[in-house]
Design a protein around this motif. Structure first.
Motif, PDB file in Angstrom:
ATOM      1  N   TYR A 311      -8.078   1.155  -0.406  1.00 14.31           N
ATOM      2  CA  TYR A 311      -9.215   1.494   0.450  1.00 14.31           C
ATOM      3  C   TYR A 311     -10.276   0.391   0.443  1.00 14.31           C
ATOM      4  CZ  TYR A 311      -7.439   6.306   0.797  1.00 14.31           C
ATOM      5  OH  TYR A 311      -6.677   7.411   1.059  1.00 14.31           O
ATOM      6  N   VAL A 312     -10.511  -0.193  -0.705  1.00 11.91           N
ATOM      7  CA  VAL A 312     -11.474  -1.298  -0.794  1.00 11.91           C
ATOM      8  C   VAL A 312     -11.013  -2.465   0.075  1.00 11.91           C
ATOM      9  CG1 VAL A 312     -12.509  -3.020  -2.321  1.00 11.91           C
ATOM     10  CG2 VAL A 312     -12.292  -0.655  -3.088  1.00 11.91           C
ATOM     11  N   VAL A 313      -9.724  -2.796  -0.006  1.00 15.22           N
ATOM     12  CA  VAL A 313      -9.176  -3.895   0.790  1.00 15.22           C
ATOM     13  C   VAL A 313      -9.290  -3.595   2.278  1.00 15.22           C
ATOM     14  CG1 VAL A 313      -7.055  -5.147   1.348  1.00 15.22           C
ATOM     15  CG2 VAL A 313      -7.625  -4.668  -1.038  1.00 15.22           C
ATOM     16  N   LEU A 314      -9.003  -2.365   2.676  1.00  8.62           N
ATOM     17  CA  LEU A 314      -9.095  -1.979   4.088  1.00  8.62           C
ATOM     18  C   LEU A 314     -10.524  -2.126   4.609  1.00  8.62           C
ATOM     19  CD1 LEU A 314      -6.796   1.181   4.055  1.00  8.62           C
ATOM     20  CD2 LEU A 314      -6.415  -0.868   5.423  1.00  8.62           C
ATOM     21  N   TRP A 345      -2.572  -2.354   6.776  1.00  7.92           N
ATOM     22  CA  TRP A 345      -2.222  -1.009   6.308  1.00  7.92           C
ATOM     23  C   TRP A 345      -0.949  -0.994   5.466  1.00  7.92           C
ATOM     24  CZ3 TRP A 345      -5.263   3.209   6.621  1.00  7.92           C
ATOM     25  CH2 TRP A 345      -6.350   3.151   7.497  1.00  7.92           C
ATOM     26  N   CYS A 346      -0.158  -2.056   5.578  1.00  6.39           N
ATOM     27  CA  CYS A 346       1.072  -2.124   4.777  1.00  6.39           C
ATOM     28  C   CYS A 346       0.768  -2.150   3.284  1.00  6.39           C
ATOM     29  CB  CYS A 346       1.877  -3.369   5.151  1.00  6.39           C
ATOM     30  SG  CYS A 346       2.520  -3.356   6.839  1.00  6.39           S
ATOM     31  N   GLY A 347      -0.412  -2.656   2.909  1.00  5.58           N
ATOM     32  CA  GLY A 347      -0.769  -2.731   1.496  1.00  5.58           C
ATOM     33  C   GLY A 347      -0.789  -1.374   0.820  1.00  5.58           C
ATOM     34  N   LEU A 348      -1.266  -0.360   1.531  1.00  9.56           N
ATOM     35  CA  LEU A 348      -1.271   0.998   0.980  1.00  9.56           C
ATOM     36  C   LEU A 348       0.149   1.463   0.708  1.00  9.56           C
ATOM     37  CD1 LEU A 348      -2.728   3.652   0.292  1.00  9.56           C
ATOM     38  CD2 LEU A 348      -2.648   4.240   2.732  1.00  9.56           C
ATOM     39  N   MET A 405       5.720   2.761   6.531  1.00  8.08           N
ATOM     40  CA  MET A 405       5.280   4.148   6.460  1.00  8.08           C
ATOM     41  C   MET A 405       6.464   5.105   6.359  1.00  8.08           C
ATOM     42  SD  MET A 405       2.858   6.274   9.133  1.00  8.08           S
ATOM     43  CE  MET A 405       1.566   5.042   8.988  1.00  8.08           C
ATOM     44  N   PHE A 406       7.492   4.867   7.180  1.00 11.33           N
ATOM     45  CA  PHE A 406       8.668   5.733   7.131  1.00 11.33           C
ATOM     46  C   PHE A 406       9.390   5.611   5.804  1.00 11.33           C
ATOM     47  CE2 PHE A 406       8.206   6.227  11.698  1.00 11.33           C
ATOM     48  CZ  PHE A 406       8.727   7.499  11.912  1.00 11.33           C
ATOM     49  N   ALA A 407       9.536   4.375   5.287  1.00 11.84           N
ATOM     50  CA  ALA A 407      10.328   4.145   4.082  1.00 11.84           C
ATOM     51  C   ALA A 407       9.647   4.659   2.828  1.00 11.84           C
ATOM     52  CB  ALA A 407      10.639   2.656   3.937  1.00 11.84           C
ATOM     53  N   TYR A 408       8.329   4.455   2.720  1.00 14.41           N
ATOM     54  CA  TYR A 408       7.659   4.696   1.444  1.00 14.41           C
ATOM     55  C   TYR A 408       6.723   5.899   1.431  1.00 14.41           C
ATOM     56  CZ  TYR A 408       9.426   0.052   0.410  1.00 14.41           C
ATOM     57  OH  TYR A 408      10.256  -1.020   0.217  1.00 14.41           O
ATOM     58  N   PHE A 409       6.628   6.599   2.565  1.00 13.57           N
ATOM     59  CA  PHE A 409       5.768   7.778   2.582  1.00 13.57           C
ATOM     60  C   PHE A 409       6.473   8.965   3.234  1.00 13.57           C
ATOM     61  CE2 PHE A 409       1.962  10.081   4.420  1.00 13.57           C
ATOM     62  CZ  PHE A 409       1.626  10.694   3.226  1.00 13.57           C
ATOM     63  N   ILE A 410       6.842   8.833   4.495  1.00 13.90           N
ATOM     64  CA  ILE A 410       7.452   9.949   5.216  1.00 13.90           C
ATOM     65  C   ILE A 410       8.794  10.333   4.596  1.00 13.90           C
ATOM     66  CG2 ILE A 410       8.387  10.686   7.445  1.00 13.90           C
ATOM     67  CD1 ILE A 410       6.228   8.969   8.780  1.00 13.90           C
TER      68      ILE A 410
END
Length: 433
Positions: A311-314, A345-348, A405-410
């Motif tokens: 969040y800080v980076v964003l 956003w990829c960093g998250l 997002m699909f690979a590491y969250f969804i």
């Protein structure tokens, strides 16, 4: 105030982990700042087209380098933790993994050059030069014992000395007006010097290693377990780097230069979750023996800390990118601004990937990491084909972000064996894991 809040949420154990990884972070922060400075100078000096060619070559060799690691890093660290205190067993594990990687490097050098001859003849001289770096990547194996013992200071110091020396040399070359070929050679020199530094540091700390310590049975066991990690790591690198390779072929080197200028800023902090999780991994392995409650509590605190950093980076990126890129890179790279807004956003997702990846290794569920990385790679390939011809570098950034997002969250949220980890990630978005 925000950083104090994050620290208060992570607890004493995670603060200890952060302390253990401080030398890894010191090395990487130093490299980040100086690397960004030198990278900007090189980008301005070469211009979008030649900088795009350099970025293409780095992306190309990274696909082979990740395979040469044979997916052994976390497995070797786990095994070293399990035999902690037995010096002979530790050396046996290290030399076995090293020999396996050297063998892989020889094969991959031939493949790398052959693929270049078939598909990239116009860049063949550059590909041939940079391919020699594959012979020196196995030396990273010697660093794993330092990670297993959470004692990264010696290696961090050695790497920092090498990096600063290389940065000074690059600035001299820039002053002399060196061209693309010289900086391609410098990519190889960086890998060689880093390998030498790690090997010397290991020998000074732990003594010599001998090839007769190679254990065929251990090699077979590690390779049996790591094959899915090899595919997973390659798939992960593929959907992190395939955008640059596809941009070069679908939109030209200028588009690669624009995309790379943004992605280098976006990715320059990825070492933070990597370093912290690498330091935390031995503790995570040990805590599994004390019950699920402590185990998941520590995972949650670690996840909270990394999401807070994201969040800080964003916030910093969205408040400064529009001014920073034209000011630093120059007017030729103004198209990199919207790319950065998306790619950051990829960093998250990288934070999610690092924690859950360590968890999968500890649970011996490495194949699940394979499934989600292959999913991400396939999604990225499809989206790149659809979006790059229409939106250029911005389309590549969208494809990368969605595949992450699909690979590491969804995937974790909806695939039953990963559901508990997916819910942990969901709660961590509110810093409440």
């Amino acid at each position: 105030m925000f950083h104090k809040y994050v620290l208060s949420r992570v607890g004493s154990n995670t603060r200890k982990i952060l302390g253990n990884s401080s030398w890894m972070l010191f090395e990487q922060i130093s490299r980040m700042l100086l690397g960004l400075f030198v990278g900007v100078l090189i980008a301005r000096h070469l211009g979008p087209m030649e900088f795009g060619n350099l970025s293409f070559l780095q992306a190309y060799i990274s696909l082979f380098s990740i395979i040469s690691a044979l997916g052994l890093n976390r497995i070797v660290v786990r095994e070293l933790v399990n035999v902690s205190g037995d010096a002979e067993k530790e050396k046996e594990i290290i030399i076995t993994a090293f020999c396996m990687r050297v063998s892989a490097a020889v094969v991959l050098f031939v493949v790398c050059v052959a693929v270049g001859v078939i598909f990239n003849q116009s860049r063949m001289d550059y590909i041939f030069i940079i391919s020699f770096s594959l012979f020196f990547t196995p030396f990273e194996t010697f660093e794993l014992l330092f990670q297993a013992r959470t004692n990264s200071r010696p290696v961090a110091c050695a790497r920092s000395i090498v990096f600063f020396g290389s940065a000074v040399l690059k600035m001299i070359l820039l002053f002399l007006g060196a061209g693309l070929q010289v900086f391609v050679v410098m990519c190889l020199v960086d890998v060689i010097l880093s390998a030498v530094a790690v090997k010397i540091t290991y020998k000074m700390k732990w003594g010599a290693l001998y090839f007769n310590q190679f254990n065929f049975k251990a090699a077979k066991n590690m390779l049996t377990e790591s094959w899915s990690e090899i595919i997973a790591a390659f798939s992960g690198m593929l959907f992190m780097r395939i955008d640059q390779i596809m941009l070069a072929n679908l939109a030209g080197p200028d588009a690669v230069g624009v995309f790379s200028a943004a992605s280098k800023i976006s990715e320059m902090w990825y070492f933070v979750p990597v370093a912290i999780v690498a330091s935390a991994f031995p503790t995570i392995v040990a805590s599994r023996e004390h019950g699920d409650a402590l185990y998941w509590k520590r995972l949650g605190r670690l996840m909270n800390a990394l999401v807070g950093l994201s969040y800080v980076v964003l916030i910093i990126t969205f408040s400064s990118a529009a001014y920073f890129i034209p000011l630093v890179y120059g007017a030729d790279y103004v198209e990199s601004v919207p790319v950065l807004y998306i790619h950051i956003w990829c960093g998250l997702m990288v934070c999610f990937a690092q924690v859950s990846g360590a968890w999968l290794v500890n649970e011996k569920k490495i194949r699940l990491n394979l499934f989600r990385n292959v999913l991400g790679a396939v999604i990225n390939l499809v989206l790149n084909f659809a979006l790059i011809p229409v939106y250029g570098p911005v389309g590549a950034a969208i494809a990368t972000m969605l595949s992450f997002m699909f690979a590491y969250f969804i995937f974790d949220l909806f695939y039953p064996p990963m559901k508990k980890m997916g819910l942990l990630k969901l709660r961590s978005l509110l810093l409440a894991a």
